[in-house]
Write an enzyme that holds these catalytic residues in place. Structure first.
Site, PDB file in Angstrom:
ATOM      1  N   CYS A  13      -9.194   0.920   9.875  1.00 33.05           N
ATOM      2  CA  CYS A  13      -9.466   1.892   8.825  1.00 33.05           C
ATOM      3  C   CYS A  13     -10.639   2.798   9.198  1.00 33.05           C
ATOM      4  CB  CYS A  13      -9.720   1.201   7.491  1.00 33.05           C
ATOM      5  SG  CYS A  13     -11.048   0.022   7.516  1.00 33.05           S
ATOM      6  N   HIS A  59       0.822  -1.213   0.000  1.00 29.91           N
ATOM      7  CA  HIS A  59       0.000   0.000   0.000  1.00 29.91           C
ATOM      8  C   HIS A  59       0.858   1.266   0.000  1.00 29.91           C
ATOM      9  CE1 HIS A  59      -3.480  -2.443   0.344  1.00 29.91           C
ATOM     10  NE2 HIS A  59      -4.227  -1.663   1.074  1.00 29.91           N
ATOM     11  N   HIS A  97      -4.974  -0.254  -4.156  1.00 29.27           N
ATOM     12  CA  HIS A  97      -5.967   0.482  -3.373  1.00 29.27           C
ATOM     13  C   HIS A  97      -5.846   1.957  -3.749  1.00 29.27           C
ATOM     14  CE1 HIS A  97      -8.624   1.948  -0.361  1.00 29.27           C
ATOM     15  NE2 HIS A  97      -8.591   0.893   0.422  1.00 29.27           N
ATOM     16  N   GLU A 106     -15.602  -7.044   0.670  1.00 27.86           N
ATOM     17  CA  GLU A 106     -16.016  -5.740   1.204  1.00 27.86           C
ATOM     18  C   GLU A 106     -16.540  -4.857   0.089  1.00 27.86           C
ATOM     19  OE1 GLU A 106     -12.044  -4.934   2.817  1.00 27.86           O
ATOM     20  OE2 GLU A 106     -12.879  -5.183   4.819  1.00 27.86           O
TER      21      GLU A 106
END
Lengths: 643, 643
Positions: free
Chosen positions: B410, B129, B178, B326
């Site tokens: 998060c 990330h 992401h 998700e």
């Protein structure tokens, strides 16, 4: 040997029925035939050959694979009883020879243990299925003896039972992780008259679930789990055994409820755990009650039956909603789409209820058998006889389909032996009276209190309610004809003369018989059924039933997704028999409502007062026949308006 | 540096609202405080220290742990903008110093890679990330700069962005697994005026989802999966990375839809994959459209928004029904009990809709922000500010509860930065006009086309619909006051004089302002809402709404299990404000029906015509406030009679 007191013999009934004969013939010609081929291709017979030759290793299949051979022998024996086909008899004899050869001198037989873990015999009663397989051996042996009068397999079964009787209660105390031996031992007692087999069944029943046993199991958890089963199923053994083992664990301790070993049977008051195990156990307990008159056990059995039927049974007769442990959960927990409702559990329920019926003569047990036979059981078998459901949901989004034979092939052989012995469920004898419990076209030739009786039955069930029963007897035999719970009006005439029924659940005709014909007309109406308010899954929903059949909607018959249909509680319904559909079924068309699609444009949500419903109709087919056409959604419980 | 064109500044709005001030204060005093403590206790700051010291190994937390520090810096900066608290400023500066020290000379910073895999930089854009964390660094940098005018963190963010600009499109082509860097780069462009940051954002947007990239990814699957992340999270690294990796696989090939990389953005027409990723991406795309006028991208954004809002959004504004990835699934697939509807995704939707609103001035975007703020987002935070939902189901059997801070934290930090910057969502400026988009008591001091404007707002939302807005300005500034979609009647007066509204979604007042008070009265009615007929989960159900709030039933307020209640489509409803309940909420009491329990005795099933329903009432509370009392069932969508 004494004559078995149990039920009518499978040799005494010949089925010739518009509805059922097709199923029974397909079972004989397709299922039992395939089942035999499978015995060789799966390695089940090879396991017996290797064990007979004293080899080790090389076991094929699940560790309870022997039971496939025994279930086939049982089903094939029922067929031999009805028709002594020389080819079938030769095959049966060959398989019996293999089994007999594999049996050790002691009487022990379990090819999994013999080949894979010769030192592990009787060391893991939880997970290994020696007593389970042995029970099926004994059931096959009894069926073969009753069909043929020969003792070739009965001798094997008795030798095994004798060995178990020697080992248990003496050098070893323990109960099987999967009940089956108990009901088999009662059958063996009934054909042999040897009381010790009944006592041994009662030993297993009474030892189950005592606190000292629970403590023992907990203390031996490591030992129980400590076996290496690495060469089973191409290395899957460990996984399988681990999974099986975990079913007995709860918070790190032993929890017997999976196998009904959480409390002594006589103290149990709710059906728990694996539902096939439960029904096999309670079938045996009912047998023991019938033989011994044990009142405490009888109270327990009645409590358990009340709990199951008033709180834990699907409208199809299916039981055991939960997948992971294939079993019971909480009262009123009856999810539709995620239902497990294993075909074998429906069969187990039929076994148990048949024993309750024979013990009491109460119509309610036969009524539940009827419900289960036509719905929860029959859905398990495809119209082709080649595909089967393990799992019988009452709703599907369209991805649940029957499959061919499985590795863990419990349901198909279980269905095979039920179809092959269906005649035994149609009649019963008790206390000098004869009962007609299921309306299946058939001929019965039997003896009631030494009086020869012949019954010829024709039946239009399940599509219509017209039944004719012609009776001939050498003397007076009271005849009890069950009045189905679902009929709105029953008329009974003997040679055209009306007979009154008394609300007992039967038309009882106490007279002499000289070929008189009894005509029964059970008026069927399509009816909408609601579930108890506590059943969340069925809240605001109705099921449609007609006669003994539960109906369902399938996507192939509808324009809209099934969730859009709602039925008025007083819906107009029409039925129509369609020979062209699903092998010939009566369909139901019901008034319904669907949401209007007007005015939605691109809205996802709108004020409810701006939305509307509009008239529609919905075609339904019998639940047992679902998933025999194009794949798609299915639902038994449909939304109701005003509920 | 140029003045940012983006929105009103967080320094320009001060919130003082009966409803929201409590949340904002709790966020500042409890959540941001705890978040800071957590930076140390989780090892996040220690990761920066170790990286600064040139150490290797010893990384703590998830591989995107750096983003926690950046999100805290962003939230804390918003608080500094409102109140320059010296203690907070000192903490912020300390953390900035740590971050700056950890940054490499090249501009690269990602402590996970620096400590664990120093040779792995930019080698696994799917799962690592670096660009995601870098995006949060830049967002924090922009917030800090806007709050304080200092460039200490902005310099770090720019150095990182410059490094990314050097590496990508030149030595390396690739897009992040992401999205986040894209919207951050636009923010950076807006505060710095450096066009290449906008171009870099557009580079990442345009590279995403092209066939040659998909082919490249598929060919490099092993390489992508080949890293060993064994020392992350006490050995959980492998598992986590495997799980993450699997989200990109479909039938053994690479499937970019999880990260919206299945097709070029300008060709996409349905929202797919991980819903936080999706909203962050489309927020950035909207920014790019606003800056470049790219018509093709604008068409795509509008298609995607239409798809999301007309087919894939819960009535709460929540999005992304599915747990495993998700994210989004199919049109109209909006299950209630198994809803994922992540709090972060609701926040992402607010981010995206705010940009759409600012770009177009269309009320529908602000309306969805309002719905999401009061329901899908706010439910994610407990009344205590210490417990959070990741997952926001619309029905619960009673086992879903808010939890404290998570390892993969998060949602809480994301909620913290939204609360801290809430003022930015209440007003907007575009094309020389001022918009009041959310009715939150506040003071705005801003400049519209060089005219100084002061707005003072008091609001009784969400409980009542009375709002007062007092405006003072140095000249004529057209003012647009949003008329909520939910109000049944809106009256607008300026100093008592009625103003007509034109159905545009606004009351537009084009005039000079000298302290006039605008009074808005939005009449609220409790209303029953139906979902589109295609939504299976809501078939035959209604949701109860009042003003901007969605209501729900909770077991603690009811006598019966929730499934037993059904609401007439024209139910009588009453509302009552209760200061004693849940910190002060308006409750709704609705007429309902429940099944009569009469006559059931021991039946599990009965003919529906023998069953009955009886009158009842049902108390409802705002959805955002659920799970703040005794645990139990909850339901938003309640069964409807006659639907």
């Amino acid at each position: 040997m004494t004559t078995p007191a149990y039920s009518v013999g499978v040799t005494e009934v010949e089925i010739d029925d518009e509805f059922w004969s097709g199923w029974v013939e397909t079972n004989r010609d397709v299922t039992i035939e395939y089942q035999y081929e499978r015995l060789e291709s799966s390695g089940a017979l090879e396991n017996f050959r290797r064990a007979a030759a004293g080899e080790t290793g090389g076991f094929s299949g699940m560790w309870f694979q022997d039971s496939d051979a025994y279930k086939w022998l049982e089903a094939a024996s029922y067929e031999l009883a009805k028709d002594d086909d020389p080819d079938l008899r030769e095959r049966v004899d060959e398989v019996i020879d293999l089994v007999a050869a594999a049996q050790e001198d002691s009487g022990y037989i379990d090819t999994y243990l013999q080949l894979v873990e010769p030192d592990g015999k009787w060391t893991n009663l939880h997970l290994l299925h020696e007593l389970y397989c042995g029970g099926h051996l004994i059931e096959a042996a009894v069926a073969h003896y009753e069909a043929t009068g020969e003792t070739s397999l009965l001798d094997v079964g008795r030798a095994f039972a004798d060995h178990v009787d020697d080992v248990f209660g003496d050098e070893l105390d323990g109960v099987p992780g999967h009940e089956e031996i108990e009901l088999a031992l009662v059958k063996l007692y009934r054909v042999t008259g040897e009381r010790r087999y009944l006592d041994l069944a009662q030993y297993f029943v009474d030892l189950r679930g005592h606190e000292d046993r629970l403590a023992w199991e907990t203390a031996h958890l490591d030992e129980i789990a400590g076996h290496a089963y690495s060469d089973v199923e191409q290395g899957r053994g460990d996984q399988i055994m681990d999974a099986g083992h975990n079913l007995f664990l709860e918070d790190g301790g032993y929890d017997g409820s999976y196998a009904q070993a959480h409390a002594p049977v006589r103290e149990q008051d709710a059906v728990e755990g694996h539902s096939v195990r439960a029904t096999y156990l309670y079938a045996a307990v009912t047998d023991i009650v019938a033989e011994t008159g044990d009142e405490e056990l009888w109270q327990a059995v009645q409590r358990l039956w009340e709990n199951m039927t008033t709180k834990r049974t699907y409208v199809t007769g299916g039981i055991g909603p939960e997948h992971d442990h294939e079993g019971f959960t909480e009262d009123y927990d009856l999810p539709n789409e995620t239902a497990y409702a294993e075909t074998c559990a429906a069969i187990g329920s039929i076994f148990w209820n048949q024993r309750l019926f024979e013990h009491t003569g109460e119509a309610k047990y036969a009524a539940l058998i009827e419900r289960t036979l036509y719905n929860g059981f029959l859905a398990g078998v495809g119209l082709d006889g080649e595909r089967f459901f393990y799992v019988n949901p009452l709703a599907s989004s369209g991805d649940h389909h029957r499959k061919g034979w499985f590795t863990c092939a419990c349901c198909p052989p279980n269905a095979a032996r039920l179809f092959a012995s269906l005649g035994q469920y149609c009649y019963a004898k008790r206390e000098g009276e004869l009962y007609v419990s299921q309306y299946v076209g058939s001929t019965l030739e039997t003896t009631v209190d030494e009086i020869d009786v012949t019954v010829e039955q024709t039946s239009s069930l399940p599509w219509e309610g017209r039944v004719e029963v012609t009776v001939d007897a050498d003397g007076a035999v009271p005849l009890n004809l069950r009045i189905p719970e679902w009929c709105v009006d029953a008329t009974v005439t003997v040679d055209g003369e009306a007979v009154s029924t008394d609300g007992s659940g039967y038309a009882r005709l106490d007279r002499e018989w000289n070929g008189e014909t009894i005509e029964l007309v059970f008026e069927q109406q399509t009816r909408l059924t609601a579930a108890h308010p506590a059943v969340e899954s069925d809240a605001g929903r109705v099921a449609v039933e007609r006669g003994p059949l539960v109906y369902c909607a399938e996507a192939v018959d509808t324009d809209r997704p099934l969730h859009q249909y709602a039925l008025p509680a007083d819906a107009d319904v029409e039925s129509e028999h369609r020979e062209d559909l699903l092998g010939g079924v009566t369909t139901v068309e019901t008034e319904a409502a669907v949401p209007s699609l007007e005015g939605w444009a691109d809205d996802l949500y709108r004020p409810v007062e701006e939305t509307d419903i509009e008239d529609a109709s919905l075609d339904l087919v019998p639940y047992f026949a679902w998933d025999n056409r194009e794949p798609g959604e299915m639902a038994v419980w449909l939304r109701a308006l005003d509920r």
